[in-house]
Design an enzyme around this catalytic site. Sequence first.
Site, short mmCIF file in Angstrom:
data_model
loop_
_atom_site.label_atom_id
_atom_site.label_comp_id
_atom_site.label_asym_id
_atom_site.label_seq_id
_atom_site.Cartn_x
_atom_site.Cartn_y
_atom_site.Cartn_z
N GLU A 1 4.62 4.69 6.38
CA GLU A 1 5.08 4.14 7.30
C GLU A 1 5.16 2.80 7.46
OE1 GLU A 1 2.16 5.37 6.67
OE2 GLU A 1 0.62 4.50 7.62
N ARG A 2 4.98 2.16 6.44
CA ARG A 2 5.18 0.63 6.32
C ARG A 2 6.52 0.22 5.81
NH1 ARG A 2 -0.71 -0.29 3.40
NH2 ARG A 2 -1.81 0.53 5.26
N LYS B 1 7.19 12.50 3.30
CA LYS B 1 6.61 11.42 4.31
C LYS B 1 6.45 10.14 3.55
CE LYS B 1 2.97 9.91 5.72
NZ LYS B 1 3.13 8.26 6.09
N CYS C 1 -0.90 0.42 -8.64
CA CYS C 1 -1.95 1.01 -8.87
C CYS C 1 -2.44 0.84 -10.37
CB CYS C 1 -1.93 2.59 -8.61
SG CYS C 1 -0.61 2.95 -9.79
N GLU D 1 -11.41 -1.93 -4.84
CA GLU D 1 -10.29 -2.17 -5.36
C GLU D 1 -9.63 -3.20 -4.41
OE1 GLU D 1 -7.24 0.71 -4.39
OE2 GLU D 1 -5.94 0.38 -6.22
N PHE E 1 2.57 2.78 0.20
CA PHE E 1 3.60 1.57 0.45
C PHE E 1 4.02 0.84 -0.71
CE2 PHE E 1 -0.11 -1.21 -0.06
CZ PHE E 1 0.30 -2.22 -0.69
P1 NAD Z 1 -3.05 4.52 1.91
O1 NAD Z 1 -3.95 5.76 1.38
O2 NAD Z 1 -3.33 3.74 3.09
O3 NAD Z 1 -1.64 5.45 2.68
C1 NAD Z 1 -0.91 6.52 1.63
C2 NAD Z 1 -0.23 7.54 2.62
O4 NAD Z 1 -1.36 8.22 3.06
C3 NAD Z 1 0.65 6.90 3.45
O5 NAD Z 1 1.77 7.66 3.66
C4 NAD Z 1 -0.19 7.00 4.91
O6 NAD Z 1 0.68 7.33 6.10
C5 NAD Z 1 -1.17 8.19 4.63
N1 NAD Z 1 -2.54 8.00 5.34
C6 NAD Z 1 -3.07 6.60 5.28
N2 NAD Z 1 -4.16 6.76 5.79
C7 NAD Z 1 -4.22 8.05 6.20
C8 NAD Z 1 -5.47 8.74 6.89
N3 NAD Z 1 -6.79 8.42 7.54
N4 NAD Z 1 -5.17 10.17 6.94
C9 NAD Z 1 -4.19 10.78 6.57
N5 NAD Z 1 -3.14 10.11 6.03
C10 NAD Z 1 -3.27 8.70 5.98
O7 NAD Z 1 -2.20 3.95 0.59
P2 NAD Z 1 -1.52 2.56 0.59
O8 NAD Z 1 -2.17 1.47 1.37
O9 NAD Z 1 -0.03 2.90 1.32
O10 NAD Z 1 -1.05 2.46 -0.85
C11 NAD Z 1 -2.15 1.83 -1.66
C12 NAD Z 1 -3.12 2.62 -2.57
O11 NAD Z 1 -2.37 3.42 -3.19
C13 NAD Z 1 -3.89 1.81 -3.30
O12 NAD Z 1 -5.51 2.14 -3.45
C14 NAD Z 1 -3.51 2.12 -4.91
O13 NAD Z 1 -4.27 2.13 -5.83
C15 NAD Z 1 -2.93 3.55 -4.40
N6 NAD Z 1 -1.94 3.98 -5.36
C16 NAD Z 1 -2.33 4.92 -6.60
C17 NAD Z 1 -1.19 5.33 -7.49
C18 NAD Z 1 -1.78 6.32 -8.53
O14 NAD Z 1 -0.81 6.50 -9.23
N7 NAD Z 1 -3.11 6.15 -8.88
C19 NAD Z 1 0.01 4.79 -7.19
C20 NAD Z 1 0.18 3.92 -6.17
C21 NAD Z 1 -0.72 3.53 -5.32
#
Ligand code: NAD
Length: 520
Positions: free
Chosen positions: A198-199, A195, A303, A403, A171
């Site tokens: 979804e937020r 994809k 991140c 985190e 998101f």
């Molecule tokens: P998230 O893991 O909740 O969601 C990311 C994606 O995964 C979404 O599209 C979501 O629909 C899907 N998803 C979520 N839970 C799932 C599950 N149980 N099974 C399958 N798919 C699932 O992450 P977020 O809250 O949207 O983003 C924040 C996180 O992303 C933080 O931990 C941040 O550090 C990380 N991030 C990392 C980078 C990097 O380059 N290292 C960059 C941006 C964000």
Amino acid sequence: MIALGARVGLRSLQRRSVHAAAGAKTTKLFINGEFGESQASTWLDVVNPATQELVTRVPQSTAHELEAAAASAQAAFGEWRRTSALARQRKMLDLQQAIRDKTDVLARSIVEEQGKVLGDARGDVMRGLQVVEDMASITHYMQGTRLAVAADMETYTVREPLGVVAGICPFNFPAMIPLWMFPVALATGNTCVLKPSERDPGAAMLLAQLCNDVGIPRGVLNVVHGARETVDFLTADARVRAVSFVGGDRAGRHIYERATQHGKRCQANLGAKNHAIVLPDANKEQALNAITGAAFGAAGQRCMALSVAVFVGGAQAWIDEVVDRARALRVDGGLEPGADVGPMITREALARAERLVQSASDEGARIALDGRGVRPAKYPRGNFLGPTVIDRATPAMQCYREEIFGPVLVCLRADSLDDALALVNANPYGNGASIFTRSGASAAKFQADVEAGQVGINVPIPVPLPMFSFTGNKASFLGDTNFYGRSGVSFYTQLKTVTSLWSKADADDRQATVHMPTIH
Ligand code: NAD
């Protein structure tokens, strides 16, 4: 037309409604070049995090719709892979101009759905746009090598696309992270099913519209929605050859394991805990301003946010000055002039961050600045957490181990650069680390010994521009080929080597040989 699909359950999601309310705006699917209404039975509410107003409803794409998206990408691949690198380069040039022209529209959509302040939302678009600009160099990236290996015989490499690839986004950068994925995939000749989170899927939908506008052929980019069901489809479907994921650890590990078990390439950028080491010989003003901006900008939901600062020796006396700078930041709705810190994405994320601040206090840290309860007058219902500074934390504390992903800076103290480095390197994450110093020798030692994958020297957020690659490591990355730049091109392509013999003696080779060919 997107056909009726199977009913897909989504028990794990909290914000859901059984039907898209009559009259409420819905987020469309983008399949085979058409924006279509989903036939979903489950819809997820996207609310403005500053106001809680409903912005749109996002469908959990049906099984039938997911199938249609993969089939559309597969069908489009045959022709798209045969377009020349020059033709794809021109599409990238057109797309970058289209995105540039619509930067403000994209940025406002990001503010509405994600909450970040407008200037920062423009930065979200610009950092993604730079990847598209870099993909205008695809004619160079795709070049192979050639060597004469024997008389009349040469071997050369051809870089070829994989086929259908998938992108799964978080998101926090609704424009930049989709743009880390699909432009590289498309420029290298792949087709893509994306994809968005979804937020906040709005920016990705605008980008899909721009792809349509510049004439990227139907089926080359498709956008589907939803949560785990969609992810589980994309990580298992036989047509999908590679999966790019950016997000949190839990989802990332699941996706990496599932995608690789199904024989796919996978690159997964995960969570982080980025440290800054502050030496007493640093330029104090520059260091403290940089740390304040990098800790609290985007409400800490980056991140590469600086979430930990390690103050060494005499620099420990500066912690209260960081507190002063943090206190001066303006917490407000993202469109308000002068706003520095917007809301967090959801009430759940806010409540979790607040719990972690409380845990720090319970475990004996000093809450030097407590942003809990900060509410801008115009946005009493927003998910706001004011800048928060935790001092005298230790590595054993929960606020350090997890985190937080909010506007919270955890401060530690160390006696020497060696002690500070040991502390940084003991952390399981390896996304980024910075040092603030005027000493070239200290900076050189830090750069050589620190284990984080992206190193800043007097630079707080060392995210490389797209002619390099995003090189997080340790627990912040799963896979072996990074996002964008040369690595991104490698991820989305495979090399073919061709060895050819064009005998100068031409067609009248007089004698067949039965021996195993050897090259001298
Ligand atoms: P998230 O893991 O909740 O969601 C990311 C994606 O995964 C979404 O599209 C979501 O629909 C899907 N998803 C979520 N839970 C799932 C599950 N149980 N099974 C399958 N798919 C699932 O992450 P977020 O809250 O949207 O983003 C924040 C996180 O992303 C933080 O931990 C941040 O550090 C990380 N991030 C990392 C980078 C990097 O380059 N290292 C960059 C941006 C964000």
